[in-house]
Design a protein around this motif. Structure first.
Motif, PDB file in Angstrom:
ATOM      1  N   PRO A 207      51.365 -67.585 -79.323  1.00 53.29           N
ATOM      2  CA  PRO A 207      50.454 -68.418 -78.534  1.00 53.29           C
ATOM      3  C   PRO A 207      50.460 -68.024 -77.064  1.00 53.29           C
ATOM      4  N   ARG A 208      49.345 -68.353 -76.401  1.00 48.79           N
ATOM      5  CA  ARG A 208      49.221 -68.012 -74.977  1.00 48.79           C
ATOM      6  C   ARG A 208      50.397 -68.574 -74.185  1.00 48.79           C
ATOM      7  N   ARG A 209      50.914 -67.739 -73.314  1.00 48.89           N
ATOM      8  CA  ARG A 209      52.115 -68.136 -72.575  1.00 48.89           C
ATOM      9  C   ARG A 209      51.798 -68.876 -71.280  1.00 48.89           C
ATOM     10  N   GLY A 210      50.555 -68.826 -70.844  1.00 43.89           N
ATOM     11  CA  GLY A 210      50.191 -69.501 -69.610  1.00 43.89           C
ATOM     12  C   GLY A 210      50.612 -68.748 -68.367  1.00 43.89           C
ATOM     13  N   LYS A 211      50.741 -67.425 -68.471  1.00 47.65           N
ATOM     14  CA  LYS A 211      51.084 -66.648 -67.285  1.00 47.65           C
ATOM     15  C   LYS A 211      49.963 -65.673 -66.981  1.00 47.65           C
ATOM     16  N   GLU A 212      49.986 -65.150 -65.772  1.00 46.58           N
ATOM     17  CA  GLU A 212      48.937 -64.222 -65.342  1.00 46.58           C
ATOM     18  C   GLU A 212      49.113 -62.873 -66.027  1.00 46.58           C
ATOM     19  N   MET A 213      47.977 -62.199 -66.210  1.00 42.10           N
ATOM     20  CA  MET A 213      47.989 -60.874 -66.821  1.00 42.10           C
ATOM     21  C   MET A 213      48.636 -59.868 -65.874  1.00 42.10           C
ATOM     22  N   ASP A 214      49.594 -59.110 -66.385  1.00 45.48           N
ATOM     23  CA  ASP A 214      50.243 -58.054 -65.608  1.00 45.48           C
ATOM     24  C   ASP A 214      49.516 -56.739 -65.905  1.00 45.48           C
ATOM     25  N   TRP A 215      48.584 -56.363 -65.023  1.00 41.56           N
ATOM     26  CA  TRP A 215      47.759 -55.190 -65.293  1.00 41.56           C
ATOM     27  C   TRP A 215      48.549 -53.886 -65.226  1.00 41.56           C
ATOM     28  N   SER A 216      49.715 -53.924 -64.598  1.00 41.60           N
ATOM     29  CA  SER A 216      50.529 -52.706 -64.599  1.00 41.60           C
ATOM     30  C   SER A 216      51.001 -52.360 -66.003  1.00 41.60           C
ATOM     31  N   ALA A 217      51.102 -53.392 -66.876  1.00 44.30           N
ATOM     32  CA  ALA A 217      51.515 -53.159 -68.260  1.00 44.30           C
ATOM     33  C   ALA A 217      50.423 -52.474 -69.069  1.00 44.30           C
ATOM     34  N   ALA A 218      49.182 -52.459 -68.528  1.00 45.41           N
ATOM     35  CA  ALA A 218      48.054 -51.843 -69.224  1.00 45.41           C
ATOM     36  C   ALA A 218      47.786 -50.421 -68.736  1.00 45.41           C
ATOM     37  N   ASN A 219      48.628 -49.929 -67.855  1.00 42.47           N
ATOM     38  CA  ASN A 219      48.470 -48.581 -67.326  1.00 42.47           C
ATOM     39  C   ASN A 219      49.112 -47.582 -68.293  1.00 42.47           C
ATOM     40  N   PRO A 220      48.306 -46.699 -68.939  1.00 45.89           N
ATOM     41  CA  PRO A 220      48.894 -45.794 -69.934  1.00 45.89           C
ATOM     42  C   PRO A 220      49.906 -44.828 -69.337  1.00 45.89           C
ATOM     43  N   PHE A 221      49.722 -44.447 -68.076  1.00 48.80           N
ATOM     44  CA  PHE A 221      50.657 -43.519 -67.451  1.00 48.80           C
ATOM     45  C   PHE A 221      51.986 -44.212 -67.152  1.00 48.80           C
ATOM     46  N   ARG A 222      51.923 -45.495 -66.817  1.00 48.69           N
ATOM     47  CA  ARG A 222      53.161 -46.257 -66.637  1.00 48.69           C
ATOM     48  C   ARG A 222      53.886 -46.390 -67.965  1.00 48.69           C
ATOM     49  N   VAL A 223      53.102 -46.637 -69.021  1.00 48.63           N
ATOM     50  CA  VAL A 223      53.690 -46.753 -70.357  1.00 48.63           C
ATOM     51  C   VAL A 223      54.366 -45.449 -70.756  1.00 48.63           C
TER      52      VAL A 223
END
Length: 428
Positions: A207-223
């Motif tokens: 379920p939704r956690r109620g926190k803001e989206m961390d867009w750094s987690a969506a960076n493929p190069f960071r991954v």
């Protein structure tokens, strides 16, 4: 310190409620969605290659290679987004969006678009190609680490095998009875069903956690950087990347190869894909489960699967009759064990269980990059080899798989505690 003493860890009773409906594992609730979406994808596999060969002729390999290269590159950038979004907002909506993206190119054909438009839409569909990312995260949410999770991934991937068994044959029969448009309508109906099931019936595993989206987690190069800094994951992803290069080289070209060299028609292509699908289903549903029951480790299963894949590629290289092709298809019984073992091992290696979507996004990013490079590589090889022995490019694919197999011999062991079957810590 045992699992019950960890701060924030749920009780065994609470965990059982999360992962089960009574005695039925919760991960099975995603199977109807997988089955309908995979069927919608595989139904057209018996129809499209003939249309491609008729439209593009000798350029078919290049066109398909370029199309899947763009699709794979776009998937590389967008798969981590699917994983990161599903970690925050849950798994159901991203699954519905992925089902919609897979359906759009075939809907365009149903509405009368030409093949060039279809190829462009397939390429752009890489933006929404996130089904496996979210499904694997769903399984990780609801299944304890170790053999049970390997079995669960085997069931999910076996659903793809079941779809490959039934889908192409259904597509061939639909096209024979009502023309290609009938296959496109059936695909659209199934894709819409998958989308609605995800939105209405699929229970939310996170379920939704109620926190803001961390867009750094969506960076493929960071991954990729995160994976590269972990010795085990770096080695594991290198093995998988080489395998996926070889895998997508074959998948992107084999139907065109059968159509052009062996003159397979719609029904023959459907039969061949059904044979491969049946072998995958048996491998992932049954063989993997039997191996887990006898204590075979994921690493050993990966090696067996890679060895089977090498043999399979070599058989396609030297095939001169349809019998040889069927023997190569039967090798899927062996090569099919690689997928569940790899995904389970990668999932078990995740340090932060509350970010399974991000971890699966990393896997999908590497897979997507290979999905782009593999078809492009094979398309170029077939173009260069035009007029020569047509199976030669598959020999190069076999060599790449051999390299992947050799790297498994140096894969470091995962610490034993990673395999303890315990409730995961709270995702909060």
């Amino acid at each position: 310190m045992d699992a019950g003493e960890r701060a924030g860890s749920p009780s065994r009773e609470a965990y059982e409620k999360k992962v089960c409906y009574g005695k039925v594992p919760m991960f099975l609730s995603v199977i109807p969605m997988c089955l309908t979406e995979f069927l919608s994808f595989t139904i057209t596999r018996a129809v499209i290659p003939g249309m491609q060969a008729q439209t593009f002729g000798a350029a078919s390999y290049r066109v398909e290679g370029y199309t899947l290269a763009v699709q794979g590159i776009l998937s590389f950038f967008f798969c981590p987004i699917f994983g990161a979004v599903s970690d925050v907002y849950g798994r159901c909506v991203p699954l519905a969006v992925a089902a919609l993206g897979a359906m759009i190119p075939v809907v365009a054909l149903m509405l009368g678009s030409n093949m060039l438009t279809y190829q462009v839409l397939v390429a752009l569909s890489g933006i929404l190609k996130g089904t496996f990312v979210v499904v694997f995260a769903f399984v990780a949410d609801t299944t304890p680490q170790g053999p049970k999770r390997t079995n669960a991934y085997g069931v999910v991937l076996g659903t793809l095998g079941l779809s490959l068994t039934v889908g192409p044959y259904l597509g061939g029969m639909a096209a024979a009875a009502g023309g290609n448009i009938a296959a496109f309508k059936l695909t659209t109906l199934l894709g819409f069903s998958a989308m609605m099931y995800s939105l209405v019936f699929l229970p939310e595993s996170l379920p939704r956690r109620g926190k803001e989206m961390d867009w750094s987690a969506a960076n493929p190069f960071r991954v990729m950087a995160w994976v590269w800094n972990d010795q085990f994951l770096r080695h594991l992803m290198t093995i998988a990347f080489l395998y996926f290069i070889s895998y997508w080289s074959l998948v992107s070209s084999i139907m065109l190869y059968l159509t052009r060299k062996f003159h397979y028609g719609v029904m023959e292509r459907g039969r061949f894909l059904s044979l491969i699908g049946f072998c995958h289903m048996m491998s992932e549903f049954i063989i993997v489960r039997v191996c887990m029951k006898f204590g075979v480790k994921d690493k050993i299963l990966m090696q067996v699967g890679l060895a089977g894949w090498v043999v399979k590629m070599c058989l396609f290289t030297v095939a001169t009759t349809k019998l040889w092709l069927d023997v190569a298809a039967l090798m899927s019984l062996v090569s099919g064990v690689f997928g569940p073992a790899f995904v389970s091992l990668a999932s078990s290696a995740a340090e932060i269980k509350g970010k399974q979507g991000e971890v699966q996004g990393a896997i999908a990013a590497f897979r997507a990059l290979a999905e782009g490079l593999g078809p492009l590589f094979m398309g170029i090889l077939f173009s260069i080899n035009e007029g020569g022995p047509e199976g030669t490019p598959y020999a190069i694919g076999a060599c790449i798989a051999c390299l992947s197999l050799s790297l498994t011999l140096k894969l470091p062991e995962l610490p034993p505690e990673k395999y303890e079957e315990e409730p995961p810590p709270s995702p909060h």
